[in-house]
Scaffold this motif. Structure first.
Motif, PDB file in Angstrom:
ATOM      1  N   LYS A   6      94.905  -4.833   6.930  1.00 10.82           N
ATOM      2  CA  LYS A   6      93.546  -4.444   7.303  1.00 10.82           C
ATOM      3  C   LYS A   6      93.248  -3.016   6.884  1.00 10.82           C
ATOM      4  CE  LYS A   6      92.955  -7.200  11.497  1.00 10.82           C
ATOM      5  NZ  LYS A   6      92.704  -7.070  12.944  1.00 10.82           N
ATOM      6  N   ARG A  15      94.274  -2.130   1.579  1.00  6.68           N
ATOM      7  CA  ARG A  15      93.455  -2.999   2.396  1.00  6.68           C
ATOM      8  C   ARG A  15      93.166  -4.319   1.678  1.00  6.68           C
ATOM      9  NH1 ARG A  15      88.666   0.564   4.521  1.00  6.68           N
ATOM     10  NH2 ARG A  15      89.819   1.802   3.070  1.00  6.68           N
ATOM     11  N   GLN A  49      86.021 -11.821   2.038  1.00 12.53           N
ATOM     12  CA  GLN A  49      84.990 -10.978   2.640  1.00 12.53           C
ATOM     13  C   GLN A  49      85.542  -9.585   2.926  1.00 12.53           C
ATOM     14  OE1 GLN A  49      83.947 -13.224   6.109  1.00 12.53           O
ATOM     15  NE2 GLN A  49      82.333 -14.373   5.054  1.00 12.53           N
ATOM     16  N   MET A  50      86.784  -9.539   3.393  1.00 12.05           N
ATOM     17  CA  MET A  50      87.409  -8.252   3.685  1.00 12.05           C
ATOM     18  C   MET A  50      87.534  -7.414   2.425  1.00 12.05           C
ATOM     19  SD  MET A  50      90.492  -8.771   6.427  1.00 12.05           S
ATOM     20  CE  MET A  50      91.331  -7.342   5.778  1.00 12.05           C
ATOM     21  N   LYS A  51      87.914  -8.040   1.313  1.00 10.37           N
ATOM     22  CA  LYS A  51      88.088  -7.300   0.067  1.00 10.37           C
ATOM     23  C   LYS A  51      86.768  -6.707  -0.409  1.00 10.37           C
ATOM     24  CE  LYS A  51      92.287  -9.131  -1.924  1.00 10.37           C
ATOM     25  NZ  LYS A  51      92.927  -9.721  -3.084  1.00 10.37           N
ATOM     26  N   ALA A  52      85.684  -7.483  -0.317  1.00  3.63           N
ATOM     27  CA  ALA A  52      84.374  -6.973  -0.736  1.00  3.63           C
ATOM     28  C   ALA A  52      83.963  -5.804   0.161  1.00  3.63           C
ATOM     29  CB  ALA A  52      83.334  -8.085  -0.679  1.00  3.63           C
ATOM     30  N   SER A  53      84.185  -5.957   1.449  1.00  2.00           N
ATOM     31  CA  SER A  53      83.873  -4.887   2.392  1.00  2.00           C
ATOM     32  C   SER A  53      84.746  -3.663   2.127  1.00  2.00           C
ATOM     33  CB  SER A  53      84.089  -5.389   3.818  1.00  2.00           C
ATOM     34  OG  SER A  53      83.978  -4.345   4.732  1.00  2.00           O
ATOM     35  N   ALA A  54      86.009  -3.896   1.811  1.00  2.00           N
ATOM     36  CA  ALA A  54      86.944  -2.798   1.549  1.00  2.00           C
ATOM     37  C   ALA A  54      86.532  -2.011   0.311  1.00  2.00           C
ATOM     38  CB  ALA A  54      88.361  -3.330   1.395  1.00  2.00           C
ATOM     39  N   ARG A  56      83.463  -1.638  -0.854  1.00  2.11           N
ATOM     40  CA  ARG A  56      82.303  -0.819  -0.486  1.00  2.11           C
ATOM     41  C   ARG A  56      82.721   0.382   0.369  1.00  2.11           C
ATOM     42  NH1 ARG A  56      80.197  -5.927   0.491  1.00  2.11           N
ATOM     43  NH2 ARG A  56      80.398  -5.638   2.734  1.00  2.11           N
ATOM     44  N   LYS A  57      83.584   0.139   1.354  1.00  6.33           N
ATOM     45  CA  LYS A  57      84.036   1.205   2.248  1.00  6.33           C
ATOM     46  C   LYS A  57      84.839   2.258   1.484  1.00  6.33           C
ATOM     47  CE  LYS A  57      86.439   1.891   6.641  1.00  6.33           C
ATOM     48  NZ  LYS A  57      87.193   1.252   7.712  1.00  6.33           N
ATOM     49  N   SER A  58      85.692   1.809   0.574  1.00  9.52           N
ATOM     50  CA  SER A  58      86.514   2.729  -0.208  1.00  9.52           C
ATOM     51  C   SER A  58      85.643   3.605  -1.107  1.00  9.52           C
ATOM     52  CB  SER A  58      87.525   1.951  -1.047  1.00  9.52           C
ATOM     53  OG  SER A  58      88.311   2.814  -1.798  1.00  9.52           O
ATOM     54  N   LYS A  60      82.559   4.491  -0.559  1.00  9.67           N
ATOM     55  CA  LYS A  60      81.872   5.443   0.311  1.00  9.67           C
ATOM     56  C   LYS A  60      82.832   6.572   0.723  1.00  9.67           C
ATOM     57  CE  LYS A  60      79.585   5.832   4.770  1.00  9.67           C
ATOM     58  NZ  LYS A  60      79.414   5.228   6.073  1.00  9.67           N
TER      59      LYS A  60
END
Length: 152
Positions: A6, A15, A49-54, A56-58, A60
């Motif tokens: 995570k 992640r 979904q986690m990878k796509a979110s990761a 974007r978060k990375s 940022k």
């Protein structure tokens, strides 16, 4: 045991990665600290979904880290410590000292991000790396002065 990370874990993976770890390490460290979850069929479906979110978060976090590096490049830290023979310090300047000094100057940086291999025990100038993101590292000039030199 297979787990899905995570968060980024040093020397293990990033992640969203599916990694194989020892059972004890997974059960006693990664899962209780919420750094990973078990790699079941249902969780593997969630991983995309986690990878796509990761990503974007990375992106940022990297942008914020680069902005912080620009601010840290204008900064230099000075520590005054008691010295003995051969300019050897009584005590040392540690990563916690550096993080505390940065906090006093308005930068909230965790001491674990200060990449000091060993405490500074000599008088002089040093460049201390601060890892703000896995791809972004700032180098802060740190000067250690002897107390006698400051009194003169």
């Amino acid at each position: 045991m297979e787990v899905i990370l995570k968060e980024d874990v040093n020397n293990l993976g990033h992640r969203g990665d599916v990694v194989k770890v020892a059972d004890g390490y997974g059960r006693n460290y990664l899962l209780p600290k919420k750094l990973a979850m078990e790699a079941t069929a249902a969780n593997k479906a969630v991983i995309e979904q986690m990878k796509a979110s990761a990503v974007r978060k990375s992106a940022k976090e990297k942008g914020e880290a680069e902005a912080l590096v620009a601010q840290l490049n204008t900064l230099s830290l000075v520590f005054v410590r008691k010295v003995g023979e051969n300019e050897h310090l009584f005590g040392s300047v540690t990563s916690a000292d550096i993080a505390h000094e940065l906090e006093a100057k308005g930068f909230n940086i965790d001491r674990r991000k200060v990449q000091l291999e060993e405490p500074l025990k000599q008088v002089g100038e040093f460049h201390v790396p601060v890892k703000l993101h896995r791809e972004v590292t700032a180098h802060i000039p740190v000067t250690v002065k002897g107390e006698e030199a400051a009194a003169e």
